[in-house]
Design an enzyme around this catalytic site. Structure first.
Site, mmCIF file in Angstrom:
data_model
loop_
_atom_site.group_PDB
_atom_site.id
_atom_site.type_symbol
_atom_site.label_atom_id
_atom_site.label_comp_id
_atom_site.label_asym_id
_atom_site.label_seq_id
_atom_site.Cartn_x
_atom_site.Cartn_y
_atom_site.Cartn_z
ATOM 1 N N ARG A 35 71.510 -3.466 -86.828
ATOM 2 C CA ARG A 35 71.015 -2.340 -86.915
ATOM 3 C C ARG A 35 71.540 -2.236 -88.530
ATOM 4 O O ARG A 35 71.031 -2.511 -89.646
ATOM 5 C CB ARG A 35 70.430 -1.334 -86.526
ATOM 6 C CG ARG A 35 69.811 -1.914 -85.092
ATOM 7 C CD ARG A 35 68.897 -0.857 -84.858
ATOM 8 N NE ARG A 35 68.494 -2.429 -83.213
ATOM 9 C CZ ARG A 35 68.210 -1.461 -82.347
ATOM 10 N NH1 ARG A 35 67.476 0.429 -82.287
ATOM 11 N NH2 ARG A 35 66.855 -2.184 -81.051
ATOM 12 N N GLU A 179 64.217 2.407 -66.362
ATOM 13 C CA GLU A 179 63.684 2.211 -67.661
ATOM 14 C C GLU A 179 63.632 0.649 -67.496
ATOM 15 O O GLU A 179 64.311 0.215 -67.694
ATOM 16 C CB GLU A 179 63.807 2.628 -69.042
ATOM 17 C CG GLU A 179 63.417 1.784 -69.995
ATOM 18 C CD GLU A 179 64.112 1.078 -71.169
ATOM 19 O OE1 GLU A 179 65.059 2.345 -71.536
ATOM 20 O OE2 GLU A 179 64.159 0.707 -72.429
ATOM 21 N N LYS A 221 60.166 5.702 -67.630
ATOM 22 C CA LYS A 221 60.165 4.624 -68.860
ATOM 23 C C LYS A 221 59.921 3.664 -69.398
ATOM 24 O O LYS A 221 60.885 2.708 -69.034
ATOM 25 C CB LYS A 221 61.919 5.387 -69.367
ATOM 26 C CG LYS A 221 62.288 5.104 -71.328
ATOM 27 C CD LYS A 221 62.931 5.181 -71.881
ATOM 28 C CE LYS A 221 63.162 4.829 -73.324
ATOM 29 N NZ LYS A 221 63.889 5.184 -74.155
ATOM 30 N N SER A 263 59.522 1.759 -77.887
ATOM 31 C CA SER A 263 58.781 1.439 -78.415
ATOM 32 C C SER A 263 58.521 -0.374 -78.173
ATOM 33 O O SER A 263 57.728 -0.736 -79.004
ATOM 34 C CB SER A 263 58.277 1.743 -79.523
ATOM 35 O OG SER A 263 60.236 1.958 -80.035
ATOM 36 N N GLY A 264 59.754 -0.507 -78.156
ATOM 37 C CA GLY A 264 60.273 -1.947 -77.886
ATOM 38 C C GLY A 264 59.246 -3.055 -79.085
ATOM 39 O O GLY A 264 59.906 -4.280 -78.290
ATOM 40 N N GLY A 265 60.537 -2.655 -79.902
ATOM 41 C CA GLY A 265 60.041 -3.121 -81.154
ATOM 42 C C GLY A 265 58.165 -3.391 -81.715
ATOM 43 O O GLY A 265 57.855 -4.497 -82.786
ATOM 44 N N ARG A 296 63.593 2.695 -82.223
ATOM 45 C CA ARG A 296 62.764 2.225 -83.518
ATOM 46 C C ARG A 296 62.071 2.929 -84.093
ATOM 47 O O ARG A 296 61.912 2.992 -84.956
ATOM 48 C CB ARG A 296 63.268 0.676 -83.084
ATOM 49 C CG ARG A 296 63.705 -0.097 -83.338
ATOM 50 C CD ARG A 296 64.617 -1.546 -82.534
ATOM 51 N NE ARG A 296 63.733 -1.213 -81.750
ATOM 52 C CZ ARG A 296 63.113 -2.877 -80.219
ATOM 53 N NH1 ARG A 296 63.771 -3.992 -80.696
ATOM 54 N NH2 ARG A 296 63.028 -2.487 -78.992
HETATM 55 P P1 13P Z 1 62.558 1.340 -78.680
HETATM 56 O O1 13P Z 1 61.803 2.783 -78.099
HETATM 57 O O2 13P Z 1 63.272 0.713 -79.873
HETATM 58 O O3 13P Z 1 62.300 0.054 -77.706
HETATM 59 O O4 13P Z 1 63.802 2.112 -78.239
HETATM 60 C C1 13P Z 1 63.523 3.151 -76.303
HETATM 61 C C2 13P Z 1 64.826 2.875 -75.726
HETATM 62 O O5 13P Z 1 65.618 3.350 -75.034
HETATM 63 C C3 13P Z 1 65.519 1.129 -75.268
HETATM 64 O O6 13P Z 1 66.112 1.056 -74.202
#
Ligand code: 13P
Length: 342
Positions: A35, A179, A221, A263-265, A296
């Site tokens: 990043r 998660e 999560k 949030s996953g992108g 993110r």
């Molecule tokens: P994002 O919200 O960017 O998807 O990251 C959350 C996270 O903890 C990924 O493992």
């Protein structure tokens, strides 16, 4: 029963306290560097430390952030003035969390699929992090969607690891964030995402039960049920909220105290709008506390603005505060797009 029974329950409830969510800032060295590289920020330990100090010292962040997930390097670091980050968080009223998985590797025999590693020696690592002040943890499994994946092999291997991790966490005093991320990448429809998310949750909860994980002392999560990034038909905010809540209601025990989405992108504002719609339109159907655990979608504006230049820190902190505040509002169903302009 774990020595930590009462503490685990209290921590889990505090993590999903009303109006608050969990900040993910546990990017591994590799992910953080990638990043930074995109913004031409030097990939040094010092820049990573400064960026994490920027985040953790954002004034009043704890109004909307109950806890933050740290990476191994970060939990050992301190502010420029020498105050350990864990101490900064404790003083601000944010619970320190730690990423315990060691990343996803190719799964043998299953092209295009991954399994998350990190179980070996985990009991000792948990003891060390607990002693350092961590009170919850995260382990991310990655499930990719394509025409013929995920395989049951991939789901079983990842769910098994998640459950072994979660059981060890509860034994050692850390609330496990479980998660299973169903990736947004691909051209699949939201219906296909629903189907994969449902099967993933079924296998994960089967394994959690088999491994004697206490559902009332963990946080789930998950990813939202959403159209693939390259799908020609993008589902509406209401449809994402409705299908996400339906999928969770059908597959997540009501005894789980909290669900905190990744949030996953998703675009920042969309991630906020989806969480808001889940509350505003379907909140009464949710037996669990429902909030965010975004990386993110909270950090990106701040990282873009900071850009490695420390004179930008105060404004970058305001941008971070703003996204935390808007997601805090969304976690109560009180977000409107007009608030973005404020
Ligand atoms: P994002 O919200 O960017 O998807 O990251 C959350 C996270 O903890 C990924 O493992």
């Amino acid at each position: 029963m774990s020595t930590y029974t009462q503490e685990l329950s209290t921590t889990a409830r505090s993590m999903v306290a009303a109006g608050k969510g969990i900040l993910a800032m546990d990017e591994s060295k590799g992910t953080c560097d990638r990043r930074f590289e995109k913004l031409h920020i030097p990939t040094t330990e010092e820049r990573r430390r400064t960026y994490r100090e920027l985040i953790l010292t954002t004034p009043d962040l704890a109004q909307f952030i109950s806890g933050a997930i740290l990476f191994d390097e970060t939990i050992r670091q301190s502010t420029r003035a020498g105050v350990p980050f864990v101490r900064v968080m404790q003083d601000a009223g944010m619970i320190p969390g730690i990423k315990l998985d060691l990343g996803a590797q190719d799964l043998a025999g299953c092209a295009g699929e991954k399994v998350t590693e990190g179980l070996d020696g985990l009991r000792d690592r948990i003891a060390e992090y607990y002693q350092m002040g961590a009170r919850f943890a995260k382990w991310r499994a990655v499930i990719a969607i394509d025409t013929s994946i995920p395989s049951e092999t991939c789901l079983a291997a990842n769910a098994h690891a998640l459950a072994r991790y979660a059981a060890l966490c509860q034994e050692g005093g850390l609330v496990p964030m479980v998660e299973p991320e169903v990736l947004i990448d691909g051209a699949h429809s939201i219906d296909r995402c629903y189907e994969v998310t449902e099967r993933t949750l079924q296998v994960v909860f089967e394994q959690l039960r088999l491994n004697r994980v206490a559902f009332d002392k963990m946080i789930l999560k998950p990813s939202m049920v959403i159209s693939g990034k390259n799908c020609s038909v993008q589902a509406s905010v209401t449809q994402v909220a409705e299908m996400t809540v339906r999928c969770l209601r059908n597959n997540v025990p009501a005894s789980v105290p909290g669900i905190a989405f990744l949030s996953g992108g998703q675009a920042n504002e969309l991630a906020t709008a989806h969480l808001n719609a889940i509350h505003a339109q379907f909140g009464s159907q949710c037996p669990w506390a429902v909030t965010f655990s975004y990386a993110r979608a909270i950090q990106q504006p701040a990282l873009d603005y900071w850009h490695g230049d420390d004179t930008n820190i105060p404004v970058a902190q305001q941008l971070l505060y703003q996204r935390a505040k808007l997601n805090g509002a969304a976690s109560k169903g009180q977000y409107t797009p007009e608030l973005e302009a404020a």
